[in-house]
Motif scaffolding. Sequence first.
Motif, PDB file in Angstrom:
ATOM      1  N   ASN A  28       0.823  -1.210   0.000  1.00  0.00           N
ATOM      2  CA  ASN A  28       0.000   0.000   0.000  1.00  0.00           C
ATOM      3  C   ASN A  28       0.856   1.259   0.000  1.00  0.00           C
ATOM      4  N   TYR A  29       1.940   1.250   0.760  1.00  0.00           N
ATOM      5  CA  TYR A  29       2.810   2.426   0.798  1.00  0.00           C
ATOM      6  C   TYR A  29       3.489   2.650  -0.549  1.00  0.00           C
ATOM      7  N   LEU A  30       4.018   1.595  -1.155  1.00  0.00           N
ATOM      8  CA  LEU A  30       4.675   1.742  -2.450  1.00  0.00           C
ATOM      9  C   LEU A  30       3.687   2.114  -3.543  1.00  0.00           C
ATOM     10  N   SER A  31       2.439   1.648  -3.431  1.00  0.00           N
ATOM     11  CA  SER A  31       1.420   2.046  -4.404  1.00  0.00           C
ATOM     12  C   SER A  31       1.121   3.530  -4.311  1.00  0.00           C
ATOM     13  N   THR A  32       1.040   4.050  -3.088  1.00  0.00           N
ATOM     14  CA  THR A  32       0.793   5.475  -2.916  1.00  0.00           C
ATOM     15  C   THR A  32       1.934   6.311  -3.473  1.00  0.00           C
ATOM     16  N   VAL A  33       3.163   5.888  -3.228  1.00  0.00           N
ATOM     17  CA  VAL A  33       4.317   6.619  -3.758  1.00  0.00           C
ATOM     18  C   VAL A  33       4.346   6.564  -5.275  1.00  0.00           C
ATOM     19  N   GLN A  34       4.019   5.417  -5.851  1.00  0.00           N
ATOM     20  CA  GLN A  34       4.036   5.281  -7.308  1.00  0.00           C
ATOM     21  C   GLN A  34       2.935   6.114  -7.952  1.00  0.00           C
ATOM     22  N   ASP A  35       1.731   6.111  -7.385  1.00  0.00           N
ATOM     23  CA  ASP A  35       0.649   6.929  -7.937  1.00  0.00           C
ATOM     24  C   ASP A  35       0.972   8.418  -7.858  1.00  0.00           C
ATOM     25  N   ARG A  36       1.602   8.835  -6.764  1.00  0.00           N
ATOM     26  CA  ARG A  36       1.974  10.236  -6.630  1.00  0.00           C
ATOM     27  C   ARG A  36       3.020  10.629  -7.671  1.00  0.00           C
ATOM     28  N   ARG A  37       3.987   9.739  -7.935  1.00  0.00           N
ATOM     29  CA  ARG A  37       5.012  10.027  -8.937  1.00  0.00           C
ATOM     30  C   ARG A  37       4.409  10.098 -10.340  1.00  0.00           C
ATOM     31  N   GLU A  38       3.491   9.185 -10.657  1.00  0.00           N
ATOM     32  CA  GLU A  38       2.861   9.213 -11.972  1.00  0.00           C
ATOM     33  C   GLU A  38       1.982  10.441 -12.154  1.00  0.00           C
ATOM     34  N   ARG A  39       1.324  10.890 -11.089  1.00  0.00           N
ATOM     35  CA  ARG A  39       0.499  12.099 -11.185  1.00  0.00           C
ATOM     36  C   ARG A  39       1.359  13.316 -11.466  1.00  0.00           C
TER      37      ARG A  39
END
Length: 296
Positions: free
Chosen positions: A165-176
């Motif tokens: 969940n933490y890595l998913s949040t970081v990845q979504d923020r980077r893609e945004r």
Amino acid sequence: SLHSSLYAYTDEDLMLYWKSGDESLSTDDRISLSQFLIQKFHTTSRLAFYNSTGTTESVCLCVSGWYNRLYINFTLRRHIFFFLLQTYFPATLMVMLSWVSFWIDRRAVPARVSLGITTVLTMSTIITGVNASMPRVSYIKAVDIYLWVSFVFVFLSVLEYAAVNYLSTVQDRRERKMRERARSQSLPCTCGISQTRTMTMLDGTYSEADTNSLAGYTEEPMSPDMEQEEMHEVPEKPEHMVVHLSVSSESTNTKKKKSMRALNIIQNTHAIDKYSRMIFPGSYIFFNLIYWSVYC
């Protein structure tokens, strides 16, 4: 009584022994214990020092010395089938149930969190119930090792989803952020290209077919006569804007793909679940093989 008369004589006066050794005691096969199985027994005789002072009819009695005693040692084995049904089998099912979260979508936060918390609480209940029915000893029992290792596996499955969940949040923020940066740096003129294909090319994911469709937008040299003729025929025609697109070669793309493959596990959170589907069951099976080979 017989007990008092035996203790009235020390080893200097009376010696006790088993007449036939271990065959002096026989058991009935129809009699059995509910939780234990009598594997074997053996008889022994030992000396014990006894010291006592008492009064009988105003007479002081001081009895001390070595006295002979007879012993029977039983070797018991616990019936394992009851504990397999009540302890080991439920604990194994809880560990296997915690693996179900690896197949649930990472965006289903309530489902995966609820499943992890439920398995952790169930394992805690099983451990508490087993310890309540067992004798309170200071050493570690075999069932304690199995239950606590199972509890660790269940707890690690909850921590695994926390990492996903933490890595998913970081990845979504980077893609945004990357999408916003590409949108702010987009070109104002699309030169007759559709909006969908333009945004695709701005993201750097255009294909070879898109490049071939732009073959007409090339800069060609024009002779002075042709240029005068164009000006007389169409005097108000605006100048053409020439778009130059450079497509990287296949070797460059291959190198980029190889360089990004090392960070694929960290950036792609689905990879963590894929590896957990193999690592968790394999480790638990390996633990069971070692456990049952040692304690069986």
